[in-house]
Design a protein around this motif. Structure first.
Motif, PDB file in Angstrom:
ATOM      1  N   ASP A   1    -102.341  60.569  74.280  1.00 37.42           N
ATOM      2  CA  ASP A   1    -103.391  60.169  73.339  1.00 37.42           C
ATOM      3  C   ASP A   1    -102.750  59.319  72.238  1.00 37.42           C
ATOM      4  O   ASP A   1    -101.544  59.029  72.263  1.00 37.42           O
ATOM      5  CB  ASP A   1    -104.105  61.394  72.760  1.00 37.42           C
ATOM      6  CG  ASP A   1    -103.168  62.335  72.002  1.00 37.42           C
ATOM      7  OD1 ASP A   1    -102.035  61.944  71.680  1.00 37.42           O
ATOM      8  OD2 ASP A   1    -103.588  63.484  71.726  1.00 37.42           O
ATOM      9  N   ALA A   2    -103.550  58.888  71.263  1.00 37.79           N
ATOM     10  CA  ALA A   2    -103.059  57.966  70.236  1.00 37.79           C
ATOM     11  C   ALA A   2    -101.898  58.564  69.446  1.00 37.79           C
ATOM     12  O   ALA A   2    -100.927  57.862  69.121  1.00 37.79           O
ATOM     13  CB  ALA A   2    -104.191  57.585  69.289  1.00 37.79           C
ATOM     14  N   LEU A   3    -101.958  59.861  69.163  1.00 36.95           N
ATOM     15  CA  LEU A   3    -100.881  60.499  68.412  1.00 36.95           C
ATOM     16  C   LEU A   3     -99.590  60.529  69.221  1.00 36.95           C
ATOM     17  O   LEU A   3     -98.502  60.266  68.692  1.00 36.95           O
ATOM     18  CB  LEU A   3    -101.277  61.920  67.999  1.00 36.95           C
ATOM     19  CG  LEU A   3    -102.289  62.060  66.863  1.00 36.95           C
ATOM     20  CD1 LEU A   3    -102.568  63.524  66.583  1.00 36.95           C
ATOM     21  CD2 LEU A   3    -101.782  61.375  65.600  1.00 36.95           C
ATOM     22  N   GLU A   4     -99.699  60.829  70.496  1.00 33.57           N
ATOM     23  CA  GLU A   4     -98.497  60.894  71.320  1.00 33.57           C
ATOM     24  C   GLU A   4     -97.915  59.496  71.545  1.00 33.57           C
ATOM     25  O   GLU A   4     -96.684  59.338  71.609  1.00 33.57           O
ATOM     26  CB  GLU A   4     -98.795  61.569  72.657  1.00 33.57           C
ATOM     27  CG  GLU A   4     -97.618  61.635  73.624  1.00 33.57           C
ATOM     28  CD  GLU A   4     -96.393  62.363  73.086  1.00 33.57           C
ATOM     29  OE1 GLU A   4     -95.303  62.170  73.645  1.00 33.57           O
ATOM     30  OE2 GLU A   4     -96.521  63.121  72.090  1.00 33.57           O
ATOM     31  N   VAL A   5     -98.767  58.486  71.629  1.00 35.18           N
ATOM     32  CA  VAL A   5     -98.274  57.103  71.715  1.00 35.18           C
ATOM     33  C   VAL A   5     -97.431  56.786  70.479  1.00 35.18           C
ATOM     34  O   VAL A   5     -96.322  56.232  70.579  1.00 35.18           O
ATOM     35  CB  VAL A   5     -99.437  56.110  71.845  1.00 35.18           C
ATOM     36  CG1 VAL A   5     -98.955  54.676  71.605  1.00 35.18           C
ATOM     37  CG2 VAL A   5    -100.066  56.208  73.232  1.00 35.18           C
ATOM     38  N   ALA A   6     -97.946  57.157  69.313  1.00 38.27           N
ATOM     39  CA  ALA A   6     -97.206  56.913  68.074  1.00 38.27           C
ATOM     40  C   ALA A   6     -95.894  57.693  68.059  1.00 38.27           C
ATOM     41  O   ALA A   6     -94.852  57.166  67.657  1.00 38.27           O
ATOM     42  CB  ALA A   6     -98.062  57.294  66.865  1.00 38.27           C
ATOM     43  N   ARG A   7     -95.935  58.959  68.511  1.00 38.41           N
ATOM     44  CA  ARG A   7     -94.702  59.762  68.543  1.00 38.41           C
ATOM     45  C   ARG A   7     -93.642  59.097  69.425  1.00 38.41           C
ATOM     46  O   ARG A   7     -92.464  59.054  69.075  1.00 38.41           O
ATOM     47  CB  ARG A   7     -94.998  61.163  69.080  1.00 38.41           C
ATOM     48  CG  ARG A   7     -95.798  62.066  68.158  1.00 38.41           C
ATOM     49  CD  ARG A   7     -95.849  63.484  68.713  1.00 38.41           C
ATOM     50  NE  ARG A   7     -96.901  64.266  68.088  1.00 38.41           N
ATOM     51  CZ  ARG A   7     -98.088  64.525  68.630  1.00 38.41           C
ATOM     52  NH1 ARG A   7     -98.369  64.053  69.852  1.00 38.41           N
ATOM     53  NH2 ARG A   7     -98.980  65.225  67.985  1.00 38.41           N
ATOM     54  N   ARG A   8     -94.044  58.607  70.577  1.00 36.75           N
ATOM     55  CA  ARG A   8     -93.076  58.000  71.505  1.00 36.75           C
ATOM     56  C   ARG A   8     -92.477  56.717  70.924  1.00 36.75           C
ATOM     57  O   ARG A   8     -91.279  56.466  71.064  1.00 36.75           O
ATOM     58  CB  ARG A   8     -93.738  57.732  72.859  1.00 36.75           C
ATOM     59  CG  ARG A   8     -94.099  59.010  73.600  1.00 36.75           C
ATOM     60  CD  ARG A   8     -94.765  58.743  74.951  1.00 36.75           C
ATOM     61  NE  ARG A   8     -95.227  59.995  75.546  1.00 36.75           N
ATOM     62  CZ  ARG A   8     -95.813  60.094  76.733  1.00 36.75           C
ATOM     63  NH1 ARG A   8     -96.011  58.996  77.463  1.00 36.75           N
ATOM     64  NH2 ARG A   8     -96.209  61.267  77.200  1.00 36.75           N
TER      65      ARG A   8
END
Length: 416
Positions: free
Chosen positions: A93-100
């Motif tokens: 999701d958008a948060l995990e994209v940012a984390r990566r």
């Protein structure tokens, strides 16, 4: 000295506004011609501004300037490699994209020390070859994509503390394509930095731990824990995560210590007082600020914007600082000093870096005046990207074969 006093000193030296405040004292002495090592010639600034402006007009005629960021190196040769990789993240999701993306940026920034003029990286996917920062950025991205920094074979595109701590020199050597005919400066130091990063992540579970893993990307969860409903993130919260959470990354040898804490990119200048006086220490936190600038686009990818960016300073390193030496804005009192490498802790280097911080602000303001733009329209992050860093590289290439800077600084890769 009490623990509370020691903690206050450390905390104060980590505050972004203190960087400009201390540098301003050195600049004031330069205006009075009272510095030991350098003289200031503000009348030469117009030449710098004109040169930087010419680059902006050529490279960004529509003023669509991205911020200064590690992401620019991922895009070298006109290929957005990081965004191409993102297309495979259907599980995120958008948060995990940012984390990566944060995971990638943190590792890549820490690997961005000078590799030496002889080293190059061939990007097989695009059949392009790069050296310097571009080569280092692409190489680190490809290692990330191969899962070198992840402890999970099913989740390769992330950075875990356990994987960093287990890294082998031979793995990183292969990742950077280092051979006898393609040597890299400071390879062992880069591996140690990544191991230090793993230890730093574990040491601050309040910032980096989430669901049983320790990742740089979890600093986003730390920032959001303050206000999970807001899409506007305060720089102060992000800066806290970077400067406090990654403290253990930085080496302790050769650094100023206070209350048992290594202060990192903080140095003494005798014009401000004796070496034992914290008021005579100048913080720069260059690499931490470079990392913070580089986090802006990953956060944007996650749907966030950052407020308070004006507290970040220009980066006092050899391209930005070299620009002012090459244009004669700064001149050494003893010209022979440039004939031999200088230590990063030398007073000459500290003086040069302090003046560079304020001169970058001056160039930014003169550019805005020249182009009839506001600080919001042309923030410092864009001036650094479109102008001064690039101008420093361009003028160096014109003046010296190989494009090296006018001064060589001995550093372990955690400052420059």
């Amino acid at each position: 000295m009490s623990t509370s006093l020691g903690s206050d000193v450390v905390k104060g030296l980590r505050q972004l506004p203190l960087i400009r405040a201390r540098c301003r004292k050195i600049y004031s002495l330069a205006l009075q011609d009272k510095l030991k090592h350098l003289t200031l010639h503000e009348e030469q600034l117009d030449g710098v501004v004109a040169f930087v402006h010419s680059l902006i007009k050529t490279d960004y005629p529509n003023l669509n300037i991205p911020p200064h960021s590690r992401w620019r190196h991922f895009e070298a040769g006109g290929v957005a490699r990081h965004l191409e990789m993102q297309k495979s993240w259907n599980d995120a999701d958008a948060l995990e994209v940012a984390r990566r993306h944060i995971d990638l940026v943190v590792v890549s920034v820490l690997l961005d020390a000078g590799a030496g003029a002889a080293w190059q990286y061939r990007d097989d996917a695009t059949a392009q070859t790069f050296g310097r920062s571009e080569g280092l950025g692409i190489a680190s991205l490809r290692m990330f994509a191969q899962g070198m920094f992840s402890a999970s074979s099913s989740l390769p595109h992330r950075v875990d503390a356990s994987a960093l701590e287990a890294l082998k020199l031979s793995e990183v050597e292969t990742g950077f394509q280092v051979t006898k005919s393609n040597p890299m400066v400071g390879l062992e130091g880069r591996v140690q930095l990544l191991k230090n990063l793993g230890a730093a992540l574990r040491s601050r579970p309040d910032i980096f731990a989430h669901q049983g893993t320790f990742r740089p990307g979890h600093l986003l969860d730390f920032v959001l824990s303050h206000d999970s409903a807001s899409s506007v993130l305060p720089l102060s919260r992000i800066w806290h995560a970077v400067i406090e959470g990654l403290q253990q990354v930085w080496p302790t040898a050769g650094r100023i210590h206070w209350d048992g804490v290594s202060l990192g990119d903080v140095w003494h200048h005798s014009a401000l007082g004796p070496a034992s006086d914290p008021n005579a220490w100048i913080p720069f936190h260059k690499l931490s600020q470079w990392l913070t600038y580089s986090l802006l686009e990953p956060l944007n990818q996650g749907g966030f914007t950052v407020s308070g960016l004006e507290d970040l300073t220009g980066l006092p390193e050899y391209r930005n600082g070299g620009l002012f030496l090459d244009f004669g804005v700064l001149r050494p009192r003893d010209s022979t000093v440039l004939s031999a490498p200088l230590d990063v802790s030398s007073e000459w280097t500290v003086e040069w870096r302090a003046l560079t911080v304020l001169l970058l602000d001056a160039v930014a303001q003169r550019l805005r005046d020249r182009m009839a733009l506001t600080a919001d329209q042309l923030p410092l992050a864009k001036v650094l990207e479109a102008g001064t860093w690039k101008a420093g590289r361009r003028i160096a290439a014109q003046k010296r074969e190989g494009g090296g800077p006018p001064v060589q600084v001995i550093s372990d890769g955690t400052v420059f």
